[in-house]
Write a protein that holds these residues in place. Structure first.
Motif, mmCIF file in Angstrom:
data_model
loop_
_atom_site.group_PDB
_atom_site.id
_atom_site.type_symbol
_atom_site.label_atom_id
_atom_site.label_comp_id
_atom_site.label_asym_id
_atom_site.label_seq_id
_atom_site.Cartn_x
_atom_site.Cartn_y
_atom_site.Cartn_z
ATOM 1 N N PRO A 73 0.828 -1.217 0.000
ATOM 2 C CA PRO A 73 0.000 0.000 0.000
ATOM 3 C C PRO A 73 0.855 1.258 0.000
ATOM 4 N N GLY A 74 0.278 2.315 -0.541
ATOM 5 C CA GLY A 74 0.897 3.629 -0.446
ATOM 6 C C GLY A 74 0.263 4.399 0.688
ATOM 7 N N ARG A 75 0.753 5.589 0.912
ATOM 8 C CA ARG A 75 0.092 6.464 1.879
ATOM 9 C C ARG A 75 -1.305 6.798 1.386
ATOM 10 N N SER A 76 -2.174 7.098 2.300
ATOM 11 C CA SER A 76 -3.547 7.478 1.975
ATOM 12 C C SER A 76 -4.311 6.391 1.238
ATOM 13 N N GLY A 77 -3.942 5.137 1.472
ATOM 14 C CA GLY A 77 -4.750 4.036 0.976
ATOM 15 C C GLY A 77 -4.608 3.717 -0.492
ATOM 16 N N GLY A 78 -3.550 4.131 -1.117
ATOM 17 C CA GLY A 78 -3.326 3.762 -2.509
ATOM 18 C C GLY A 78 -2.766 2.353 -2.649
ATOM 19 N N THR A 79 -2.763 1.847 -3.877
ATOM 20 C CA THR A 79 -2.149 0.548 -4.172
ATOM 21 C C THR A 79 -0.947 0.812 -5.058
ATOM 22 N N ASN A 80 0.228 0.832 -4.453
ATOM 23 C CA ASN A 80 1.410 1.223 -5.217
ATOM 24 C C ASN A 80 1.994 0.086 -6.023
ATOM 25 N N ALA A 81 1.893 -1.107 -5.510
ATOM 26 C CA ALA A 81 2.426 -2.270 -6.218
ATOM 27 C C ALA A 81 1.633 -3.479 -5.760
ATOM 28 N N LEU A 82 1.385 -4.385 -6.667
ATOM 29 C CA LEU A 82 0.710 -5.625 -6.259
ATOM 30 C C LEU A 82 1.098 -6.774 -7.175
ATOM 31 N N VAL A 83 0.918 -7.969 -6.648
ATOM 32 C CA VAL A 83 1.152 -9.188 -7.418
ATOM 33 C C VAL A 83 -0.124 -10.016 -7.330
ATOM 34 N N THR B 38 6.053 4.790 -1.082
ATOM 35 C CA THR B 38 6.348 6.181 -1.428
ATOM 36 C C THR B 38 6.178 6.422 -2.916
ATOM 37 N N ASP B 39 5.017 6.918 -3.320
ATOM 38 C CA ASP B 39 4.850 7.361 -4.698
ATOM 39 C C ASP B 39 5.041 8.881 -4.724
ATOM 40 N N ILE B 40 5.428 9.367 -5.856
ATOM 41 C CA ILE B 40 5.792 10.786 -5.955
ATOM 42 C C ILE B 40 4.664 11.513 -6.674
ATOM 43 N N ASP B 41 3.811 12.136 -5.898
ATOM 44 C CA ASP B 41 2.637 12.809 -6.445
ATOM 45 C C ASP B 41 2.657 14.312 -6.226
ATOM 46 N N GLU B 42 3.103 14.721 -5.045
ATOM 47 C CA GLU B 42 2.962 16.116 -4.634
ATOM 48 C C GLU B 42 4.328 16.707 -4.292
ATOM 49 N N PRO B 43 4.408 18.034 -4.266
ATOM 50 C CA PRO B 43 5.705 18.676 -4.011
ATOM 51 C C PRO B 43 6.439 18.143 -2.781
ATOM 52 N N ASP B 44 5.712 17.892 -1.688
ATOM 53 C CA ASP B 44 6.387 17.384 -0.488
ATOM 54 C C ASP B 44 7.069 16.040 -0.727
ATOM 55 N N ASP B 45 6.528 15.274 -1.682
ATOM 56 C CA ASP B 45 7.102 13.951 -1.942
ATOM 57 C C ASP B 45 8.509 14.034 -2.533
ATOM 58 N N LEU B 46 8.814 15.162 -3.184
ATOM 59 C CA LEU B 46 10.124 15.283 -3.841
ATOM 60 C C LEU B 46 11.264 15.145 -2.837
#
Lengths: 224, 224
Positions: free
Chosen positions: B125-135, B174-182
């Protein structure tokens, strides 16, 4: 393994003040502390809460077997000093683990991953370069929690010749500081943890906005 | 193991528009894609980029051995449909892994941890309930990336009787979506990755503000 859990007992979690009263923040902070202590005892350690003010463990609603394994010591010095006073002074001393009290998602599995590292210093970084949990077995390593502590700790380890390993854990990377962080507690809810139960009692629930999940507060009866 | 890396080739990373021009966002998105592809090939897979528009792999500056293991297919359907078309239709089919192209911190170690799970469905999972990677190895499981996809995927797995395991990885979270993520890209910089090099070339550097680490842009010569 000595386990130290620093706890700010007075006016904790001020960055949550926009969504929680002082009393509510204190309740949530104690619920997260109880969850962290439970997870650390479940992996066989006897944690010491290093509290900035007196703390009655009986107010944490810990199970009896957990309660019996926990002790409290009061130390009102700043976090860095209070932790450094408890790091192992000699090579032959047992390692010291420092686990932040707001790691609401910490599980026994995640702690085992951290505790089983064989490095002089093992760090589980938080978002934005924090140091959420670490284990120190090198006698010359000292912490500095100001600013970008993860990068500073990497540098300090290099300076004293300590091998450092970074522990890759989402659960240990998630400290609860700001309103957006509350969603993580509810997303990764378990039936037994106190922090999600505490949030639900305070009226919080997950809410999807703009394709992202956050929290919303649906009852405010307990607000002062 | 089939590895699919969905890629939005046109106007990517719009939530970074406050700090990067469209051209710069495209450059960063391709640098992150190159890093993700390199990590996936280094663990022995031959990933397919499922791109919303034609993509010339030679523009990614991949090493030759990496480049040779990667293929591209164009599919302009929404993410959910494009991924579901590539999940294993039968029990005997090889599992399919879906790795988001903006997981700039993905390492071979983190991917091995994900790929080695024996569950019907394994999710990082990613932050805020996303699915960043799955198998996915269960033939009845299908994705739905709208909204709180991690919780939805847990529910879908229950509905089809698929066992689900959650993978605890800060790097994959950690997906890179928003400025803070940089900031995460620069904090967890490696010498060989393209994304941190790209950010540095664009003038970004770490900056400590209010005890937290963020990024600041010190040169804007490349802005349009």
């Amino acid at each position: 393994m000595h386990v130290v859990v620093p706890f700010a007992a007075t006016d904790p979690k001020t960055r949550l003040a926009s969504v929680l009263t002082s009393a509510e923040r204190s309740t949530l902070a104690r619920a997260m502390l109880a969850d962290v202590l439970t997870a650390t005892v479940e992996v066989g350690t006897e944690p010491t809460v290093v509290s900035t003010a007196p703390l009655d463990l009986d107010t944490l609603s810990l199970e009896a077997t957990i309660r019996d394994a926990v002790s409290v010591t009061v130390d009102d010095r700043p976090l860095t000093e209070a932790v450094n006073a408890r790091l192992p002074p000699n090579h032959d001393d047992a390692p010291t683990a420092v686990i932040m009290a707001d790691l609401a998602l910490a599980t026994p599995d995640a702690l085992v991953t951290l505790f089983s590292r064989d490095a002089d210093v093992a760090i589980a970084p938080g978002r934005s370069g924090g140091t959420n949990a670490l284990v120190v077995s090198h006698p010359d390593f000292r912490v500095d929690y100001h600013g970008a502590s993860y990068l500073d700790h990497c540098e300090i380890a290099r300076e004293v010749g300590a091998g450092l390993e970074t522990v890759d854990s989402f659960r240990l990377s998630t400290d609860i500081d700001e309103p957006d962080d509350l969603a993580e507690i509810l997303i990764h809810d378990t039936e037994t943890d106190r922090a999600p139960a505490c949030l639900r009692e305070l009226g919080f629930a997950l809410e999807t906005r703009d394709g992202r999940v956050g929290v919303a507060r649906f009852e405010e009866t307990t607000r002062e």
